[in-house]
Scaffold this active site. Structure first.
Site, PDB file in Angstrom:
ATOM      1  N   ARG A 115      35.082   5.733  -6.647  1.00  0.00           N
ATOM      2  CA  ARG A 115      34.048   6.713  -7.003  1.00  0.00           C
ATOM      3  C   ARG A 115      34.564   8.155  -6.859  1.00  0.00           C
ATOM      4  O   ARG A 115      33.827   9.048  -6.433  1.00  0.00           O
ATOM      5  CB  ARG A 115      32.791   6.528  -6.149  1.00  0.00           C
ATOM      6  CG  ARG A 115      32.114   5.174  -6.291  1.00  0.00           C
ATOM      7  CD  ARG A 115      31.507   4.976  -7.675  1.00  0.00           C
ATOM      8  NE  ARG A 115      30.582   3.864  -7.694  1.00  0.00           N
ATOM      9  CZ  ARG A 115      30.913   2.600  -7.975  1.00  0.00           C
ATOM     10  NH1 ARG A 115      32.158   2.303  -8.271  1.00  0.00           N
ATOM     11  NH2 ARG A 115      29.993   1.652  -7.985  1.00  0.00           N
ATOM     12  N   SER A 143      23.221   3.063  -7.004  1.00  0.00           N
ATOM     13  CA  SER A 143      23.587   3.171  -5.587  1.00  0.00           C
ATOM     14  C   SER A 143      23.409   4.617  -5.143  1.00  0.00           C
ATOM     15  O   SER A 143      24.034   5.512  -5.700  1.00  0.00           O
ATOM     16  CB  SER A 143      25.053   2.791  -5.385  1.00  0.00           C
ATOM     17  OG  SER A 143      25.283   1.469  -5.755  1.00  0.00           O
ATOM     18  N   GLU A 178      26.260   8.952  -2.734  1.00  0.00           N
ATOM     19  CA  GLU A 178      27.041   8.816  -3.959  1.00  0.00           C
ATOM     20  C   GLU A 178      26.487   9.759  -5.028  1.00  0.00           C
ATOM     21  O   GLU A 178      27.218  10.249  -5.876  1.00  0.00           O
ATOM     22  CB  GLU A 178      26.991   7.364  -4.446  1.00  0.00           C
ATOM     23  CG  GLU A 178      28.048   7.048  -5.464  1.00  0.00           C
ATOM     24  CD  GLU A 178      27.680   5.917  -6.380  1.00  0.00           C
ATOM     25  OE1 GLU A 178      27.028   6.178  -7.407  1.00  0.00           O
ATOM     26  OE2 GLU A 178      28.044   4.776  -6.076  1.00  0.00           O
TER      27      GLU A 178
HETATM   28  N1  EPU Z   1      23.663  -6.328   0.957  1.00  0.00           N
HETATM   29  C1  EPU Z   1      22.625  -6.646   1.814  1.00  0.00           C
HETATM   30  N2  EPU Z   1      21.374  -6.170   1.535  1.00  0.00           N
HETATM   31  C2  EPU Z   1      21.108  -5.427   0.451  1.00  0.00           C
HETATM   32  C3  EPU Z   1      22.160  -5.105  -0.435  1.00  0.00           C
HETATM   33  C4  EPU Z   1      23.434  -5.572  -0.167  1.00  0.00           C
HETATM   34  O1  EPU Z   1      22.816  -7.308   2.816  1.00  0.00           O
HETATM   35  O2  EPU Z   1      19.950  -5.023   0.266  1.00  0.00           O
HETATM   36  C5  EPU Z   1      25.029  -6.808   1.259  1.00  0.00           C
HETATM   37  C6  EPU Z   1      25.302  -8.219   0.853  1.00  0.00           C
HETATM   38  O3  EPU Z   1      26.066  -8.792   1.889  1.00  0.00           O
HETATM   39  C7  EPU Z   1      26.166  -8.129  -0.366  1.00  0.00           C
HETATM   40  C8  EPU Z   1      26.898  -6.843  -0.116  1.00  0.00           C
HETATM   41  O4  EPU Z   1      25.974  -6.017   0.602  1.00  0.00           O
HETATM   42  O5  EPU Z   1      27.024  -9.197  -0.459  1.00  0.00           O
HETATM   43  C9  EPU Z   1      27.348  -6.117  -1.358  1.00  0.00           C
HETATM   44  O6  EPU Z   1      26.227  -5.902  -2.206  1.00  0.00           O
HETATM   45  P1  EPU Z   1      26.367  -5.928  -3.802  1.00  0.00           P
HETATM   46  O7  EPU Z   1      27.246  -7.024  -4.228  1.00  0.00           O
HETATM   47  O8  EPU Z   1      24.992  -5.841  -4.361  1.00  0.00           O
HETATM   48  O9  EPU Z   1      27.199  -4.632  -4.177  1.00  0.00           O
HETATM   49  P2  EPU Z   1      27.191  -3.202  -3.521  1.00  0.00           P
HETATM   50  O10 EPU Z   1      28.405  -3.060  -2.676  1.00  0.00           O
HETATM   51  O11 EPU Z   1      25.908  -2.960  -2.870  1.00  0.00           O
HETATM   52  C10 EPU Z   1      28.564  -2.040  -5.447  1.00  0.00           C
HETATM   53  C11 EPU Z   1      28.431  -0.775  -6.252  1.00  0.00           C
HETATM   54  C12 EPU Z   1      27.448  -0.974  -7.392  1.00  0.00           C
HETATM   55  C13 EPU Z   1      27.960  -2.101  -8.265  1.00  0.00           C
HETATM   56  C14 EPU Z   1      28.094  -3.368  -7.387  1.00  0.00           C
HETATM   57  C15 EPU Z   1      28.700  -4.525  -8.139  1.00  0.00           C
HETATM   58  C16 EPU Z   1      28.859   1.041  -4.682  1.00  0.00           C
HETATM   59  C17 EPU Z   1      28.267   2.125  -3.853  1.00  0.00           C
HETATM   60  N3  EPU Z   1      28.001   0.308  -5.382  1.00  0.00           N
HETATM   61  O12 EPU Z   1      27.308  -2.266  -4.834  1.00  0.00           O
HETATM   62  O13 EPU Z   1      27.429   0.225  -8.176  1.00  0.00           O
HETATM   63  O14 EPU Z   1      27.087  -2.353  -9.353  1.00  0.00           O
HETATM   64  O15 EPU Z   1      28.964  -3.104  -6.265  1.00  0.00           O
HETATM   65  O16 EPU Z   1      30.056  -4.269  -8.392  1.00  0.00           O
HETATM   66  O17 EPU Z   1      30.083   0.878  -4.710  1.00  0.00           O
HETATM   67  C18 EPU Z   1      26.291   2.285  -8.594  1.00  0.00           C
HETATM   68  O18 EPU Z   1      27.347   2.845  -8.312  1.00  0.00           O
HETATM   69  O19 EPU Z   1      25.263   2.930  -8.943  1.00  0.00           O
HETATM   70  C19 EPU Z   1      26.216   0.838  -8.496  1.00  0.00           C
HETATM   71  C20 EPU Z   1      25.088   0.172  -8.697  1.00  0.00           C
END
Ligand code: EPU
Length: 338
Positions: A164, A238, A334
């Site tokens: 990012r 995010s 972010e």
């Molecule tokens: N999790 C929870 N509770 C929640 C949300 C997440 O426990 O309410 C935990 C879970 O363990 C899950 C982990 O967090 O396995 C990761 O969550 P997720 O796979 O939903 O991905 P993320 O890390 O939350 C990132 C990006 C997203 C992107 C997704 C998929 C960032 C800040 N965000 O989210 O990007 O779509 O991976 O690749 O890096 C964005 O930038 O606007 C965005 C949506």
């Protein structure tokens, strides 16, 4: 360039925050941007250049000039039997380009389906999702220097993409307008389905032959199940970055907090999901006035209608303070705050 006075920005930001811009204009061509750089009066105004308005929180009326980048164009620069090189206008809507490229039989953007925002904004924070980032398909971009009007080409190295991150968020912040992005897409496979839930989703859909369309459909299904549609519920995806912490700190934390997930980052560091921290701290689904934390993804703050940017900002401050208190980790936003 037509200048409009006192324009509401509600339709120009995905949070749906209703603040006004003192002055508002649109760039429809590279020449419009160059003309702007030659206009000392306009240039002297405080300015904000908008792409899709999907990564920002507006906390007050904007005293100055807001300009929407509306430079369109999808040019086939070259092709051979394996790949195509495309030059896309900075004002093009990212997801529309993704769908169009898949329909042409070109692969490479499918994992990044449904990311809100514009092509010109994509390099600023090296957007990414489900195991792919813009940098994986990036060739170069053209940007106009706001002060000099010089059109400069940045290759992959010059952009210094990170998680990012890019030079346009750091050393060149506010100095350039990205007018086009050149990308490389392939005609043959090279798919990435390693990101957990994609495999599960493809299986559920009974996909036998892997195609960009099948992956895109899977990503769209996953995103729609977790991320609110900004047209229905204002949000900016995010709101926070996933913090990167020293591996030694992670080892300590995982003793105290069972199940704390993490992914390897650069040598000696781990990336921890901010969504998990916020969720475990009890914020998921919490509503504060007209805004809140999304019920299905704790990383997303939402506007239930009529919230001010200040209210959403205050909510984010409370979450940051609480996560510091509970885990000793300082979350970074972010989204850009204005
Ligand atoms: N999790 C929870 N509770 C929640 C949300 C997440 O426990 O309410 C935990 C879970 O363990 C899950 C982990 O967090 O396995 C990761 O969550 P997720 O796979 O939903 O991905 P993320 O890390 O939350 C990132 C990006 C997203 C992107 C997704 C998929 C960032 C800040 N965000 O989210 O990007 O779509 O991976 O690749 O890096 C964005 O930038 O606007 C965005 C949506």
């Amino acid at each position: 360039m037509t200048i409009i006075k006192n324009q509401s920005l509600k339709a120009y930001n995905t949070f749906g925050i209703d603040v006004n811009a003192e002055l508002f204009a649109t760039w429809n061509s590279v020449q419009d941007v160059i003309d702007f750089t030659q206009n000392p009066e306009l240039k002297s105004k405080t300015r904000l250049v908008l792409g899709g308005g999907s990564n920002m929180l507006l906390t007050k009326d904007f005293e100055g000039l807001v300009i929407k980048n509306n430079i369109l164009g999808r040019e086939l620069v070259s092709k051979n039997e394996n790949e195509v090189i495309l030059k896309i206008g900075g004002g093009e809507v990212w997801h529309e380009v993704v769908l169009w490229s898949i329909a042409q039989g070109w692969n490479g953007m499918e994992n990044m389906s449904l990311i809100p925002g514009s092509m010109g904004a994509a390099p600023i924070q090296n957007i990414g999702a489900y195991g792919r980032e813009l940098k994986d398909i990036f060739v170069s971009l053209e940007a106009v220097h706001i002060e000099t009007g010089e059109v400069k080409t940045f290759d992959l190295e010059a952009c210094a993409f990170g998680y990012r991150e890019s030079v346009f968020k750091n050393i060149y912040k506010g100095q350039y307008v990205i007018v086009s992005v050149t990308i490389r897409l392939t005609k043959t496979g090279d798919f990435n389905t390693s990101y957990g839930s994609i495999g599960v989703e493809l299986e559920k859909a009974g996909v036998k032959k892997l195609t960009a369309k099948a992956i895109s459909d899977a990503v769209i299904t996953i995103r729609q199940s977790k991320l609110p549609d900004p047209v229905k519920l204002g949000n900016s995806g995010s709101f926070f970055k996933n913090p990167i912490i020293p591996a030694a700190l992670y080892d300590e934390l995982k003793f105290e907090h069972h199940g704390l997930p993490a992914y390897p980052a650069e040598e000696g560091f781990m990336k921890v999901p901010a969504g998990w921290l916020i969720d475990q701290a009890g914020w998921k689904g919490k509503r504060v006035g007209k805004c809140g934390v999304h019920t299905k993804q704790a990383l997303v703050l939402v506007n239930y209608g009529g919230a001010t940017g200040q209210e959403i900002f205050q909510l984010s401050e409370r979450i940051i303070a609480d996560v510091i208190q509970k885990y000793g980790i300082e979350l970074e936003r972010e989204v850009n705050i204005f």
